[in-house]
Design an enzyme around this catalytic site. Structure first.
Site, mmCIF file in Angstrom:
data_model
loop_
_atom_site.group_PDB
_atom_site.id
_atom_site.type_symbol
_atom_site.label_atom_id
_atom_site.label_comp_id
_atom_site.label_asym_id
_atom_site.label_seq_id
_atom_site.Cartn_x
_atom_site.Cartn_y
_atom_site.Cartn_z
ATOM 1 N N HIS A 1 1.047 -1.634 -0.187
ATOM 2 C CA HIS A 1 -0.036 0.286 0.081
ATOM 3 C C HIS A 1 0.621 1.320 -0.220
ATOM 4 O O HIS A 1 0.354 2.180 -0.891
ATOM 5 C CB HIS A 1 -0.804 0.100 1.572
ATOM 6 C CG HIS A 1 -2.139 -1.051 0.778
ATOM 7 N ND1 HIS A 1 -3.257 -1.302 2.001
ATOM 8 C CD2 HIS A 1 -2.407 -1.844 0.105
ATOM 9 C CE1 HIS A 1 -3.689 -2.221 1.412
ATOM 10 N NE2 HIS A 1 -3.549 -2.148 0.318
ATOM 11 N N TYR B 1 -9.394 3.788 3.041
ATOM 12 C CA TYR B 1 -10.356 2.360 3.310
ATOM 13 C C TYR B 1 -11.593 2.748 3.391
ATOM 14 O O TYR B 1 -12.486 2.053 3.850
ATOM 15 C CB TYR B 1 -9.562 2.537 5.065
ATOM 16 C CG TYR B 1 -8.020 2.154 4.610
ATOM 17 C CD1 TYR B 1 -7.961 0.735 5.071
ATOM 18 C CD2 TYR B 1 -7.109 2.553 4.041
ATOM 19 C CE1 TYR B 1 -6.902 0.118 4.580
ATOM 20 C CE2 TYR B 1 -5.641 2.204 4.182
ATOM 21 C CZ TYR B 1 -5.878 1.181 4.092
ATOM 22 O OH TYR B 1 -4.140 -0.076 4.761
ATOM 23 N N GLU C 1 1.651 1.797 7.855
ATOM 24 C CA GLU C 1 1.529 2.117 6.409
ATOM 25 C C GLU C 1 2.343 3.675 6.940
ATOM 26 O O GLU C 1 2.575 4.873 6.763
ATOM 27 C CB GLU C 1 0.289 3.559 5.561
ATOM 28 C CG GLU C 1 0.657 1.452 5.423
ATOM 29 C CD GLU C 1 -1.126 1.238 4.306
ATOM 30 O OE1 GLU C 1 -1.999 2.331 4.481
ATOM 31 O OE2 GLU C 1 -2.021 -0.248 3.841
ATOM 32 N N TYR D 1 11.757 -3.343 -3.311
ATOM 33 C CA TYR D 1 10.775 -2.798 -4.563
ATOM 34 C C TYR D 1 10.920 -1.483 -4.363
ATOM 35 O O TYR D 1 10.413 -0.747 -3.783
ATOM 36 C CB TYR D 1 9.994 -4.056 -4.657
ATOM 37 C CG TYR D 1 8.772 -3.872 -3.878
ATOM 38 C CD1 TYR D 1 8.479 -3.173 -3.676
ATOM 39 C CD2 TYR D 1 8.693 -4.305 -2.886
ATOM 40 C CE1 TYR D 1 7.178 -2.925 -2.458
ATOM 41 C CE2 TYR D 1 7.705 -4.961 -2.081
ATOM 42 C CZ TYR D 1 6.366 -4.073 -2.131
ATOM 43 O OH TYR D 1 5.859 -3.784 -1.043
ATOM 44 N N ARG E 1 3.247 -1.321 -11.245
ATOM 45 C CA ARG E 1 3.929 -2.785 -10.680
ATOM 46 C C ARG E 1 5.195 -2.497 -10.254
ATOM 47 O O ARG E 1 6.686 -1.812 -10.056
ATOM 48 C CB ARG E 1 4.310 -3.337 -12.061
ATOM 49 C CG ARG E 1 3.627 -3.776 -13.322
ATOM 50 C CD ARG E 1 2.173 -4.201 -12.987
ATOM 51 N NE ARG E 1 0.976 -4.874 -13.706
ATOM 52 C CZ ARG E 1 0.161 -4.288 -14.326
ATOM 53 N NH1 ARG E 1 -0.010 -3.060 -13.582
ATOM 54 N NH2 ARG E 1 -0.824 -4.279 -15.171
ATOM 55 N N GLN E 2 5.700 -3.238 -8.740
ATOM 56 C CA GLN E 2 7.019 -3.514 -7.848
ATOM 57 C C GLN E 2 7.953 -4.169 -8.967
ATOM 58 O O GLN E 2 7.508 -5.768 -9.943
ATOM 59 C CB GLN E 2 5.568 -4.147 -6.564
ATOM 60 C CG GLN E 2 4.411 -3.547 -5.970
ATOM 61 C CD GLN E 2 3.896 -3.677 -6.139
ATOM 62 O OE1 GLN E 2 2.971 -3.930 -6.661
ATOM 63 N NE2 GLN E 2 3.149 -2.388 -6.195
ATOM 64 N N PRO F 1 15.197 -9.814 -5.905
ATOM 65 C CA PRO F 1 15.691 -9.439 -4.846
ATOM 66 C C PRO F 1 16.596 -9.973 -4.095
ATOM 67 O O PRO F 1 17.307 -9.833 -3.095
ATOM 68 C CB PRO F 1 13.778 -10.123 -4.510
ATOM 69 C CG PRO F 1 13.739 -11.048 -5.089
ATOM 70 C CD PRO F 1 14.219 -10.974 -6.055
ATOM 71 N N PHE G 1 6.249 -12.509 -6.100
ATOM 72 C CA PHE G 1 5.798 -11.597 -6.668
ATOM 73 C C PHE G 1 4.643 -11.703 -7.184
ATOM 74 O O PHE G 1 3.481 -12.642 -7.038
ATOM 75 C CB PHE G 1 6.339 -11.412 -8.288
ATOM 76 C CG PHE G 1 7.896 -11.684 -7.756
ATOM 77 C CD1 PHE G 1 8.631 -10.162 -6.986
ATOM 78 C CD2 PHE G 1 8.629 -12.060 -8.719
ATOM 79 C CE1 PHE G 1 9.758 -10.776 -6.994
ATOM 80 C CE2 PHE G 1 10.085 -12.527 -8.645
ATOM 81 C CZ PHE G 1 10.501 -11.025 -7.670
ATOM 82 N N GLY G 2 4.154 -10.700 -7.201
ATOM 83 C CA GLY G 2 2.322 -9.899 -7.212
ATOM 84 C C GLY G 2 1.509 -10.645 -5.784
ATOM 85 O O GLY G 2 1.906 -10.524 -4.729
ATOM 86 N N PRO G 3 -0.098 -10.877 -6.178
ATOM 87 C CA PRO G 3 -0.311 -10.871 -4.715
ATOM 88 C C PRO G 3 -0.457 -12.145 -4.236
ATOM 89 O O PRO G 3 -0.026 -12.840 -4.709
ATOM 90 C CB PRO G 3 -2.024 -11.018 -5.611
ATOM 91 C CG PRO G 3 -2.162 -10.148 -6.550
ATOM 92 C CD PRO G 3 -0.767 -10.720 -7.362
#
Length: 407
Positions: free
Chosen positions: A88, A98, A140, A191, A206-207, A282, A397-399
């Site tokens: 986030h 939120y 956060e 990242y 994109r990360q 990574p 990588f990704g969710p």
């Protein structure tokens, strides 16, 4: 903690919500984007929406958190929350978003479960949501404060100064900030989010893992081109294809500050990196930090790939291992090289990475990255051989559709 009244209601309704949570997540996102299409521009990854992985991740996270509140209130899934908070923060998510999510998520719960969602049931699950949301908001806030930035100032413009082909499908992009500003250096394993406009004008984030230690004046990350198309006809990797085909030296990109919860621990313990394919990214970054600092730790780097030619960042990994006093590389190839794979390439095996073919350093820390099947297999083998789960960290990588740290 949940109030006693809500605890009883959530405990009683958890099974039915759990059975329907995937459909709730699908209805939630459809309703959210119908009302707020602007969220698909620069915030949500529409590729993850198209293949359903984002819906699965949301469903798994909410179910895991609710289950912990009911059954393990003294052991909430902090790893899950940390992973979500870092994602986030890398997108500049704000506390007011939120509330938007809450309203649409509660609508989806009522839409799927119908009359079963009484006022009391809705209030109890709203309490679950806000417990989770407030924990994320606090995390956060701490992440933004750590980099001395606000959600709307995490972004900065960087210029591509070099493109380095790694394999036929992987390219490293080296970027420098536009202007004279110096940015905070990244931590090993972090990242950045790259945000760019797609051909239809919609910005997508994109990360990408940072692959080398930096001083805030230059960053590098590698991009694997994805093939095929999603359910809506767009390329599976619309960002990866854009970065491969349309971004040249001299072009500018929008990058976030570095984030990421899987970060190399600064200890004297032996460290083992186990990677497959582009999952090396990574861990190559972590190894780069060790090499730059002339670390005295015992380092073991295990990598699985199709062949020598498809091993991204291979030369960098070999060079960095050579800088360390007790570091080795072990590789597994489906198509192994004939006559060895060169100086410094270490021991080579045929087939998939097999933990049974290597010695495990005593009291080592393990960092894993690769396809989900690879992560599950390697982690299970390590645990079976006596490695404590707390000593195994993984990046996905990704969710995160596995949530192994929270089971």
């Amino acid at each position: 903690m949940l109030s006693q009244t809500s605890h009883e209601i959530v405990e009683a309704t958890l099974p039915v919500v759990g059975e329907n949570v995937a459909e709730i997540a699908q209805r939630f996102y459809a309703h959210l984007f119908a009302e707020h299409p602007q969220l698909l521009d620069g915030v949500f990854n529409r590729g993850n929406q198209a293949d359903g992985s984002q819906q699965q991740a949301l469903a798994g996270s909410v179910a895991a958190f609710a289950d912990a509140l009911v059954n393990r209130p003294d052991r909430l899934p902090d790893h899950l929350l940390s992973r979500v908070a870092h994602k986030h923060a890398s997108l500049g998510v704000t506390p007011d978003q939120y509330l938007v999510v809450h309203d649409h998520l509660m609508w989806a719960v009522g839409d799927v479960l119908g009359e079963a969602v009484t006022h009391e049931v809705a209030a109890a699950w709203s309490e679950v949501y806000w417990l989770m949301a407030n924990m994320l908001i606090n995390k956060e806030r701490g992440l933004y404060e750590a980099v001395d930035l606000a959600p709307d100032t995490i972004w900065s413009t960087w210029r591509v100064c070099e493109r380095i082909p790694e394999t036929d499908d992987v390219v490293t992009l080296v970027v420098e900030p536009v202007g004279d500003e110096k940015f905070m250096a990244s931590l090993p394993g972090q990242y950045v989010t790259v945000r760019a406009s797609m051909p239809d004008g919609v910005r997508q984030p994109r990360q990408y893992s940072l692959t080398r230690a930096d001083d805030g004046r230059q960053r590098r990350f590698c991009v694997k081109r994805l093939h095929g198309h999603d359910a809506e006809g767009r390329p599976d990797g619309e960002m990866s294809n854009l970065l491969h085909d349309r971004v040249a030296v001299g072009d500018e990109l929008e990058l976030s500050a570095p984030f990421g919860d899987v970060v190399l621990e600064y200890t004297d313990r032996p460290v083992v990196f186990a990677t497959a394919g582009i999952g090396v990214a990574p861990m190559a970054g972590m190894l780069s930090h060790l090499a730059q600092g002339r670390a005295r730790r015992k380092v073991r780097f295990w990598h699985a790939d199709d062949s020598v030619a498809t091993f991204p960042l291979r030369e960098q990994v070999i060079a960095d291992l050579a800088e360390l006093p007790d570091a080795t590389l072990t590789t597994w190839y489906l198509d192994p090289p004939v006559g060895g794979s060169g100086e410094g390439a270490g021991e080579t095996h045929t087939g998939y990475l097999d933990v049974g073919e290597v010695d495990l350093p005593a009291d080592a820390e393990y960092y894993l990255c690769g396809p989900l099947a690879f992560l599950k297999l390697v982690r299970a083998d390590l645990v079976e051989r006596g490695v404590p789960p707390r000593d195994i960290q993984y990046e996905v990588f990704g969710p995160d559709l596995w949530l192994a740290d929270y089971q």
